[in-house]
Design a protein around this motif. Structure first.
Motif, PDB file in Angstrom:
ATOM      1  N   GLY A  51      41.159 -14.254 -27.576  1.00 54.90           N
ATOM      2  CA  GLY A  51      40.375 -13.519 -26.102  1.00 54.90           C
ATOM      3  C   GLY A  51      40.926 -13.788 -25.213  1.00 54.90           C
ATOM      4  O   GLY A  51      41.972 -14.535 -24.812  1.00 54.90           O
ATOM      5  N   ASN A  52      40.759 -12.798 -24.074  1.00 53.01           N
ATOM      6  CA  ASN A  52      41.221 -12.778 -22.640  1.00 53.01           C
ATOM      7  C   ASN A  52      40.149 -13.691 -21.914  1.00 53.01           C
ATOM      8  O   ASN A  52      39.153 -13.078 -21.542  1.00 53.01           O
ATOM      9  CB  ASN A  52      41.456 -11.451 -22.207  1.00 53.01           C
ATOM     10  N   LEU A  53      40.545 -14.711 -21.736  1.00 57.10           N
ATOM     11  CA  LEU A  53      39.660 -15.663 -21.071  1.00 57.10           C
ATOM     12  C   LEU A  53      39.412 -15.204 -19.458  1.00 57.10           C
ATOM     13  O   LEU A  53      38.282 -15.327 -19.125  1.00 57.10           O
ATOM     14  CB  LEU A  53      39.834 -17.022 -21.120  1.00 57.10           C
ATOM     15  N   ALA A  54      40.577 -15.047 -18.966  1.00 53.82           N
ATOM     16  CA  ALA A  54      40.479 -14.504 -17.558  1.00 53.82           C
ATOM     17  C   ALA A  54      39.587 -13.350 -17.394  1.00 53.82           C
ATOM     18  O   ALA A  54      38.478 -13.221 -16.647  1.00 53.82           O
ATOM     19  CB  ALA A  54      41.939 -14.574 -17.171  1.00 53.82           C
ATOM     20  N   LYS A  55      39.472 -12.561 -18.244  1.00 58.92           N
ATOM     21  CA  LYS A  55      38.755 -11.301 -18.077  1.00 58.92           C
ATOM     22  C   LYS A  55      37.333 -11.494 -18.358  1.00 58.92           C
ATOM     23  O   LYS A  55      36.435 -11.115 -17.718  1.00 58.92           O
ATOM     24  CB  LYS A  55      39.262 -10.143 -18.988  1.00 58.92           C
ATOM     25  N   ASP A  56      37.011 -12.265 -19.525  1.00 63.67           N
ATOM     26  CA  ASP A  56      35.775 -12.602 -19.866  1.00 63.67           C
ATOM     27  C   ASP A  56      35.161 -13.506 -18.966  1.00 63.67           C
ATOM     28  O   ASP A  56      33.719 -13.443 -19.050  1.00 63.67           O
ATOM     29  CB  ASP A  56      35.684 -12.900 -21.399  1.00 63.67           C
ATOM     30  N   LEU A  57      35.626 -14.377 -18.343  1.00 65.11           N
ATOM     31  CA  LEU A  57      35.110 -15.462 -17.422  1.00 65.11           C
ATOM     32  C   LEU A  57      35.126 -15.184 -15.979  1.00 65.11           C
ATOM     33  O   LEU A  57      34.669 -15.826 -15.217  1.00 65.11           O
ATOM     34  CB  LEU A  57      35.799 -16.783 -17.502  1.00 65.11           C
ATOM     35  N   GLY A  58      35.759 -13.834 -15.590  1.00 64.69           N
ATOM     36  CA  GLY A  58      35.600 -13.437 -14.215  1.00 64.69           C
ATOM     37  C   GLY A  58      36.676 -14.062 -13.512  1.00 64.69           C
ATOM     38  O   GLY A  58      36.612 -14.389 -12.324  1.00 64.69           O
ATOM     39  N   LEU A  59      37.851 -14.745 -13.911  1.00 68.45           N
ATOM     40  CA  LEU A  59      38.894 -15.453 -13.286  1.00 68.45           C
ATOM     41  C   LEU A  59      40.156 -14.585 -13.046  1.00 68.45           C
ATOM     42  O   LEU A  59      40.454 -13.698 -13.721  1.00 68.45           O
ATOM     43  CB  LEU A  59      39.499 -16.721 -14.063  1.00 68.45           C
ATOM     44  N   VAL A  60      40.801 -14.817 -11.849  1.00 68.96           N
ATOM     45  CA  VAL A  60      41.893 -14.237 -11.464  1.00 68.96           C
ATOM     46  C   VAL A  60      43.158 -14.821 -12.076  1.00 68.96           C
ATOM     47  O   VAL A  60      43.592 -15.988 -12.092  1.00 68.96           O
ATOM     48  CB  VAL A  60      42.118 -14.122  -9.912  1.00 68.96           C
ATOM     49  N   VAL A  61      44.093 -13.862 -12.806  1.00 70.92           N
ATOM     50  CA  VAL A  61      45.011 -14.540 -13.469  1.00 70.92           C
ATOM     51  C   VAL A  61      45.982 -15.033 -12.982  1.00 70.92           C
ATOM     52  O   VAL A  61      46.536 -16.177 -13.072  1.00 70.92           O
ATOM     53  CB  VAL A  61      45.811 -13.220 -14.375  1.00 70.92           C
ATOM     54  N   SER A  62      46.280 -14.500 -11.671  1.00 75.88           N
ATOM     55  CA  SER A  62      47.382 -15.235 -10.826  1.00 75.88           C
ATOM     56  C   SER A  62      47.130 -16.518 -10.211  1.00 75.88           C
ATOM     57  O   SER A  62      47.814 -17.274  -9.643  1.00 75.88           O
ATOM     58  CB  SER A  62      47.504 -14.223  -9.457  1.00 75.88           C
ATOM     59  N   GLU A  63      45.709 -17.047 -10.207  1.00 74.22           N
ATOM     60  CA  GLU A  63      45.225 -18.051  -9.702  1.00 74.22           C
ATOM     61  C   GLU A  63      45.032 -19.274 -10.768  1.00 74.22           C
ATOM     62  O   GLU A  63      44.560 -20.269 -10.343  1.00 74.22           O
ATOM     63  CB  GLU A  63      43.846 -17.985  -8.943  1.00 74.22           C
ATOM     64  N   LEU A  64      45.303 -18.844 -12.079  1.00 72.27           N
ATOM     65  CA  LEU A  64      45.143 -19.775 -13.206  1.00 72.27           C
ATOM     66  C   LEU A  64      46.031 -21.061 -13.020  1.00 72.27           C
ATOM     67  O   LEU A  64      45.480 -22.332 -13.162  1.00 72.27           O
ATOM     68  CB  LEU A  64      45.185 -19.298 -14.473  1.00 72.27           C
ATOM     69  N   TYR A  65      47.443 -20.885 -12.482  1.00 71.16           N
ATOM     70  CA  TYR A  65      48.238 -22.116 -12.244  1.00 71.16           C
ATOM     71  C   TYR A  65      47.589 -22.846 -11.292  1.00 71.16           C
ATOM     72  O   TYR A  65      47.769 -24.137 -11.294  1.00 71.16           O
ATOM     73  CB  TYR A  65      49.664 -21.635 -12.172  1.00 71.16           C
ATOM     74  N   ARG A  66      47.424 -22.410 -10.220  1.00 70.22           N
ATOM     75  CA  ARG A  66      46.726 -23.145  -9.040  1.00 70.22           C
ATOM     76  C   ARG A  66      45.636 -23.937  -9.343  1.00 70.22           C
ATOM     77  O   ARG A  66      45.406 -25.031  -8.888  1.00 70.22           O
ATOM     78  CB  ARG A  66      46.731 -22.047  -7.616  1.00 70.22           C
ATOM     79  N   ARG A  67      44.703 -23.224  -9.928  1.00 69.98           N
ATOM     80  CA  ARG A  67      43.310 -23.624 -10.260  1.00 69.98           C
ATOM     81  C   ARG A  67      43.558 -24.549 -11.674  1.00 69.98           C
ATOM     82  O   ARG A  67      42.535 -25.347 -11.540  1.00 69.98           O
ATOM     83  CB  ARG A  67      42.328 -22.539 -10.406  1.00 69.98           C
ATOM     84  N   LYS A  68      44.636 -24.676 -12.168  1.00 73.60           N
ATOM     85  CA  LYS A  68      44.836 -25.601 -13.070  1.00 73.60           C
ATOM     86  C   LYS A  68      43.816 -25.510 -14.262  1.00 73.60           C
ATOM     87  O   LYS A  68      42.919 -26.380 -14.681  1.00 73.60           O
ATOM     88  CB  LYS A  68      44.764 -27.051 -12.478  1.00 73.60           C
ATOM     89  N   LEU A  69      43.765 -24.233 -14.868  1.00 79.54           N
ATOM     90  CA  LEU A  69      42.769 -24.175 -15.991  1.00 79.54           C
ATOM     91  C   LEU A  69      43.279 -24.766 -17.231  1.00 79.54           C
ATOM     92  O   LEU A  69      44.431 -24.855 -17.610  1.00 79.54           O
ATOM     93  CB  LEU A  69      42.778 -22.415 -16.311  1.00 79.54           C
ATOM     94  N   ARG A  70      42.233 -25.675 -17.841  1.00 80.40           N
ATOM     95  CA  ARG A  70      42.681 -26.293 -18.968  1.00 80.40           C
ATOM     96  C   ARG A  70      41.525 -26.594 -20.061  1.00 80.40           C
ATOM     97  O   ARG A  70      40.179 -26.148 -19.522  1.00 80.40           O
ATOM     98  CB  ARG A  70      43.158 -27.728 -18.425  1.00 80.40           C
TER      99      ARG A  70
END
Length: 855
Positions: A51-70
Motif C-alpha cells: 500500500g501507499n503509506l504516504a498517501k494513507d498516513l497523510g505524509l509528503v513523499v518528498s519529505e520522507l528522506y528528511r524525516r527518516k521514515l522507518r
C-alpha cells in the motif's frame, strides 16, 4: 491493486471502547497516529506493493528522506520495507502465515512506523490472509481397523482426522472413501470445529468371503484450487469380542497450573466394556496420532486412566492442549473406544516484563524545551490477564518523565532544565512492573547524552591586570599573559584573544602592543619612554568560537617605570641656553653670603632619578664662592678683597640621584666691579624718608595688615567648610604645617585637574611656564615659600594626600580640582611633576625623594 486488498479497517466497537479510544487519541494525538490496516495474502512475491503509506498516513513523499521514515517491528524478522521515493510499503521476504500465526483464525502482523522532525509514531497492522498452499495430510498413512464379523450394520468406527495447516475455507472441508460394498463414510463435526471421519458398516461382514477390505480415505480442503490427502484404511474382519469399550464422556476437560510439577495428576478418564473376562478388561493409551509434544508433557496410567504431568508446562507457548485417548479391551480380537481430552494451562506470573526502545534521539541539545520527546518505549509481558499488564516508571532524580501512549507505548520526554556543564549525560533508569501477585519487574538503562550549546561566555581569571614595565624595555618581549576559561566544549569552548581598539595619546593601542590570539600573551611593539607615556590601558577580549559567539573583557593597566635615562638640564641662567658659559657681575664690596646667581636645573626623570644636586667642580678661587647643594644658589664664602682677580670662573656640576648617575655642567663667569652696590643697601637708603612721612606709612601698614587678617580669616573658614565636606566622603583633610615648612609665596600659575585611567585615578598639577615637561613628583606647596620652591614628601596614608591637597587649595585659590583617589600627580612650573601612587592597602608604590627648586 489486483489481488491486493488494502484499506483502513474500521470496526464497530462498543460505546465504552470508543470513548476509551478517543481519550487516548486526544491525549497523545501529536505523538502517535491511529492504526492503519492492510490485507495481503501470504506467499506474496518479493517487491510486491502492500500500500501507499504516504498517501494513507497523510505524509509528503518528498519529505520522507528528511524525516527518516522507518519501520520498527516487534517480530524478530523484517518482512517489509519502505520505498521512500514513492512512499510505498513493499514485501522483502517470504511470508508464511502458518509459520507466523499457526492455526489462529486471524493473523495480524503489527508494524510501527517512526518519522522524525516532528517525531511521530504510526501503527500499521498487516492482515495476512491464508492461501491454499498446504495439502491435507494424515499422520499415519496406513490405518488398520479390526471389525468382528458379528458387528451389526450401522456400527461406527472413528478414523484419523486429516491435518491441514491452512485455516478457514482452506482447511479440511470433507472426506471421501473409495467405492466398496460394505462401508460408507460419515463426518462428525466436533464442537471445537474439527471434522472427524467415521467408517459406518452398511452390510454385515463375512470373514469367509472377504477377510480384508482395503479402502482409500481422501481428505479434501475448500481452497481454490482444491487440495487433498489420502490414507489407506485396512479393515481386518475378525470373530469374537464384539463389544468395544465405551467412555463415560466424549470429551474430558481440565485446568492445570503451568507451575505444576511432574507427577501432578490432572484427571481420570474411564471407559467400560460389556464383555466379560479379558474381553471386558480395559487399558488406556494415547491415540496413535498423538503428537510428540503431548507425549513429552503428559502421560497416562494404562490401568487407571489417570493423566498426569510429565514435562514442564508453559502457558505462553501453548495455553490449550487437545489429544485423544484410546481404551482397548483384552479380547481376541481386541476392541477399542475413543474420547477427547482438553487441558487448559492456567497462567501464573512467571515472566518478567520486557522494555523495548523503538526510537531514541541522542544526543539531545542542552537547551531543549521541556516536553521534548527523547525516546519511544514499548512494554511487553508474555503473561496474560493482570499478569501481563505492565506499567513503566522513570527514576525521579533525572529531569525526564514518561508520557503514556496507546498499547503499552510510552514517550520519554524532558521534564526540566538540562545543563551539560553539570551533567554531560544521564543514565535514565526505566522500571517495568506487571500487576501480578507477586509483581515482577525489570529495568532498562537509557543513556542520554547532552549536546553542548554555547551558553557560557569565557571568564578571565581576574577582571583586571596590572603590569609594570621599565622604560626602554626591548620591543617584542612579553608583557604579561592573560588566561580565560570556558565551560563549553569544542568550538564553543575554544577561546581566541584580541585587543579592542582604543586610543593612547591619539594613537591606536595596537601600535603599542599585540596579543597572541591563541594563548593570550601580550607583547610590546616598541620600547616605551616614561617621559612621554606613563600609563595606559588595554582592553582585551576573549571570544569563543560558538554560534553565536560569546565574549568577555578584561582591562590591563600598563605602568611605565622610570629609568635614569635623562641628564639634568640647566634652565637658568637663561644665557646658558646659548652655550655652557654664563656671565655675571658683582660688586667688590660684596660681603660674605652675597647671592651672586642661582643655577636652576631640572631632570626629565622622576623620583630619585630627578633629585638634582649642585657642586663646584672647578673655580678660579675655591675659597671665594660656594654653591648650595640643593638650591643651586651661588654665594660668596667671604668678603671680596682687593687682591681677588676681577674675573672669576666657576665650573658647576649638576648630578641626579639615579643609577647610573647622569650629570651636566655649566661655566659661570663672574666679573668683579668697583662701581656696583648691593641692592639691599640701595633699598635701605630709599627707606630713609623724612619723619613727616612715617605716620602715613604706618597707617598704610596697619590697613594692609588688617586686610590680610580679614582675608586669612575668610580663607580659614572656606578651608574648614571644605574639610568638613571632604571628610564626609573620603576621610580627613587635615594638614600639618610642619610637613611643608619654609615656604612663603604661592604659585598661582599652577593648574590642578583629576585624571582617570581605568580604575586608576590621579590628580595632576600642570605648570604654566614654557618648559612644562611631564616630570613626576610628590609635591607639597607652601604659601610661605620665598622662592616658589616645592618639596617632595612621602605620604604615609590617604590622609596625607588630602593634607597635601589642603595646602594646594590654600596656596592655589585660583585653581579648581577634586580629589577622589589614591594617586596624586603634580607638575611644577619648572616642569617637575610627581606621581603619588598607593595600592589598595594604602601603601606607596614609588619611592619618595626630597627636592627643592627655585625660579
Amino acid at each position: 491493486m489486483g489481488f491486493l486488498e488494502r484499506g483502513i479497517m474500521w470496526n464497530k466497537l462498543p460505546v465504552w471502547q470508543v470513548y476509551s479510544w478517543w481519550c487516548h487519541f486526544f491525549l497523545l494525538w501529536n505523538t502517535i497516529d491511529g492504526q492503519t490496516r492492510y490485507s495481503i495474502p501470504e506467499e506474496l512475491k518479493q517487491g510486491s506493493v502492500v500500500g501507499n503509506l504516504a498517501k494513507d498516513l497523510g505524509l509528503v513523499v518528498s519529505e520522507l528522506y528528511r524525516r527518516k521514515l522507518r519501520i520498527t517491528s516487534e517480530a524478530g524478522k523484517q518482512y517489509f520495507n519502505i520505498d521512500l521515493g514513492k512512499g510505498e510499503l513493499v514485501v522483502i521476504d517470504r511470508i508464511d502465515r502458518e509459520e507466523l500465526c499457526g492455526q489462529r483464525p486471524s493473523c495480524l502482523l503489527p508494524l510501527e512506523l517512526v518519522v522524525d522532525d516532528p517525531l511521530q509514531l504510526h501503527r500499521v497492522e498487516i492482515e495476512i490472509q491464508d492461501t491454499n498452499d498446504n495439502y491435507p495430510r494424515f499422520l499415519t498413512k496406513e490405518k488398520v481397523v479390526k471389525i468382528a464379523e458379528l458387528v451389526n450394520p450401522g456400527a461406527r468406527f472413528p478414523l484419523e482426522s486429516a491435518q491441514d495447516l491452512d485455516v478457514g475455507i482452506n482447511s479440511v472441508r470433507s472426506y471421501l472413501i473409495s467405492k466398496n460394498d460394505n462401508f460408507k463414510l460419515t463426518v462428525k463435526n466436533h464442537k471445537d470445529g474439527r471434522k472427524i471421519p467415521e467408517l459406518v458398516l452398511e452390510k454385515p461382514l463375512d470373514r469367509e468371503k472377504l477377510p480384508v477390505h482395503n479402502l482409500i480415505l481422501t481428505a479434501v480442503d475448500g481452497g481454490d484450487p482444491v487440495r487433498s490427502g489420502t490414507s489407506e484404511i485396512t479393515v481386518i474382519v475378525i470373530d469374537i469380542n464384539d463389544n468395544a469399550p465405551q467412555f463415560e464422556r466424549q470429551v474430558y476437560e481440565a485446568n492445570v497450573s503451568e507451575k505444576a510439577t511432574p507427577g501432578t495428576e490432572i484427571l481420570h478418564v474411564k471407559a467400560t466394556d460389556a464383555d466379560e473376562g479379558l474381553n471386558g478388561e480395559v487399558e488406556y493409551f494415547f491415540a496413535e496420532q498423538t503428537t510428540d509434544l503431548i507425549l513429552t508433557l503428559f502421560e497416562i496410567e494404562p490401568s487407571t486412566g489417570a493423566i498426569v504431568v510429565k514435562g514442564a508446562l508453559d502457558h505462553e507457548t501453548n495455553y490449550l492442549h487437545r489429544f485423544d485417548i484410546t481404551a482397548k479391551d483384552k479380547g481376541n480380537p481386541e476392541m477399542d473406544g475413543h474420547c477427547g481430552v482438553e487441558i487448559k494451562i492456567v497462567d501464573i506470573n512467571d515472566n518478567i516484563p520486557e522494555i523495548f526502545v523503538t526510537s531514541l534521539t541522542t544526543p539531545v541539545a542542552e537547551d531543549s524545551a521541556t516536553g521534548t520527546v527523547i525516546a519511544l518505549l514499548n512494554a511487553k509481558d508474555s503473561d496474560s490477564g493482570d499478569n501481563g499488564k505492565v506499567t513503566l516508571r522513570v527514576s525521579s532524580e533525572c529531569p525526564f518523565k514518561l508520557s503514556p501512549s496507546v498499547s503499552n507505548h510510552y514517550s520519554l520526554v524532558t521534564n526540566g532544565h538540562l545543563d551539560r556543564e553539570k551533567h554531560s549525560q544521564y543514565s535514565v533508569k526505566i522500571t517495568a512492573t506487571d500487576s501480578g501477585k507477586p509483581p515482577l519487574s525489570s529495568e532498562k538503562i537509557i543513556l542520554v547524552e547532552l549536546l553542548d550549546i554555547n551558553d557560557n561566555p569565557p571568564v578571565f581569571s581576574q577582571p583586571f591586570y596590572v603590569v609594570y614595565v621599565k622604560e626602554n624595555y626591548a620591543p617584542g618581549n612579553i608583557l604579561c599573559s592573560l588566561s580565560a576559561t570556558d565551560a563549553d566544549l569544542g568550538d564553543n569552548g575554544k577561546i581566541s584573544y584580541s585587543i579592542l581598539d582604543s586610543k593612547v595619546q591619539d594613537v591606536s593601542v595596537s601600535s603599542y602592543v599585540y596579543i597572541n590570539s591563541d594563548n593570550g600573551s601580550i607583547y610590546s611593539m616598541h620600547s616605551f619612554d616614561y617621559e612621554k607615556l606613563k600609563v595606559f590601558q588595554i582592553q582585551v577580549q576573549a571570544k569563543d568560537q560558538g554560534s553565536p559567539s560569546l565574549s568577555s573583557n578584561a582591562t590591563v593597566h600598563v605602568f611605565i617605570l622610570d629609568q635614569n635615562d635623562n641628564a639634568p638640564t640647566v634652565i637658568y641662567p637663561s644665557s646658558a641656553a646659548l652655550g655652557s658659559l654664563s656671565h655675571q657681575r658683582m660688586p667688590r664690596s660684596a660681603k660674605a653670603g652675597h647671592l651672586v646667581t642661582k643655577v636652576t636645573a631640572v631632570d626629565a626623570d622622576s623620583g630619585h632619578n630627578a633629585w638634582v644636586s649642585y657642586k663646584v667642580a672647578e673655580a678660579t678661587d675655591a675659597s671665594l664662592f660656594t654653591v648650595n647643594l640643593y638650591t643651586g644658589e651661588v654665594r660668596t664664602k667671604r668678603p671680596v678683597s682687593e687682591q681677588d682677580d676681577s674675573s672669576q670662573r666657576l665650573l658647576i656640576e649638576i648630578k641626579d640621584d639615579g643609577e647610573p648617575v647622569q650629570s651636566a655642567t655649566i661655566t659661570v663667569s663672574i666679573l668683579l666691579e668697583d662701581g656696583l652696590h648691593e641692592p639691599i643697601l640701595d633699598l635701605r637708603q630709599k627707606v630713609v624718608e623724612p619723619s613727616k612721612k612715617t605716620g602715613r606709612i604706618t597707617l598704610y601698614l596697619i590697613l594692609s595688615l588688617a586686610s590680610v587678617s580679614v582675608l586669612s580669616l575668610l580663607t580659614f573658614l572656606i578651608l574648614a567648610v571644605k574639610c568638613i565636606r571632604s571628610s564626609r566622603s573620603s576621610g580627613s583633610c587635615c594638614m600639618r604645617r610642619s610637613d611643608c615648612d619654609d615656604y612663603k609665596n604661592p604659585n598661582r600659575n599652577l593648574q590642578i585637574q583629576l585624571n582617570t585611567d581605568g580604575p586608576i585615578k590621579y590628580v595632576e598639577v600642570l605648570g604654566g611656564d614654557m618648559l612644562s615637561q611631564s616630570q613626576s613628583f610628590r609635591s607639597c606647596m607652601s604659601p610661605m615659600s620665598e622662592y616658589s620652591d616645592f618639596t617632595l614628601i612621602k605620604p604615609s596614608s590617604t590622609t596625607d594626600f588630602k593634607e597635601v591637597i589642603s595646602v594646594l587649595d590654600a596656596s592655589l585659590p585660583d585653581s579648581t580640582w577634586t580629589f577622589e583617589s589614591q594617586q596624586l600627580r603634580v607638575s611644577a612650573p619648572q616642569g617637575r611633576t610627581a606621581t603619588l601612587t598607593h595600592d589598595a592597602r594604602g601603601r606607596t608604590v614609588d619611592d619618595d625623594v626630597f627636592v627643592k627648586g627655585q625660579n
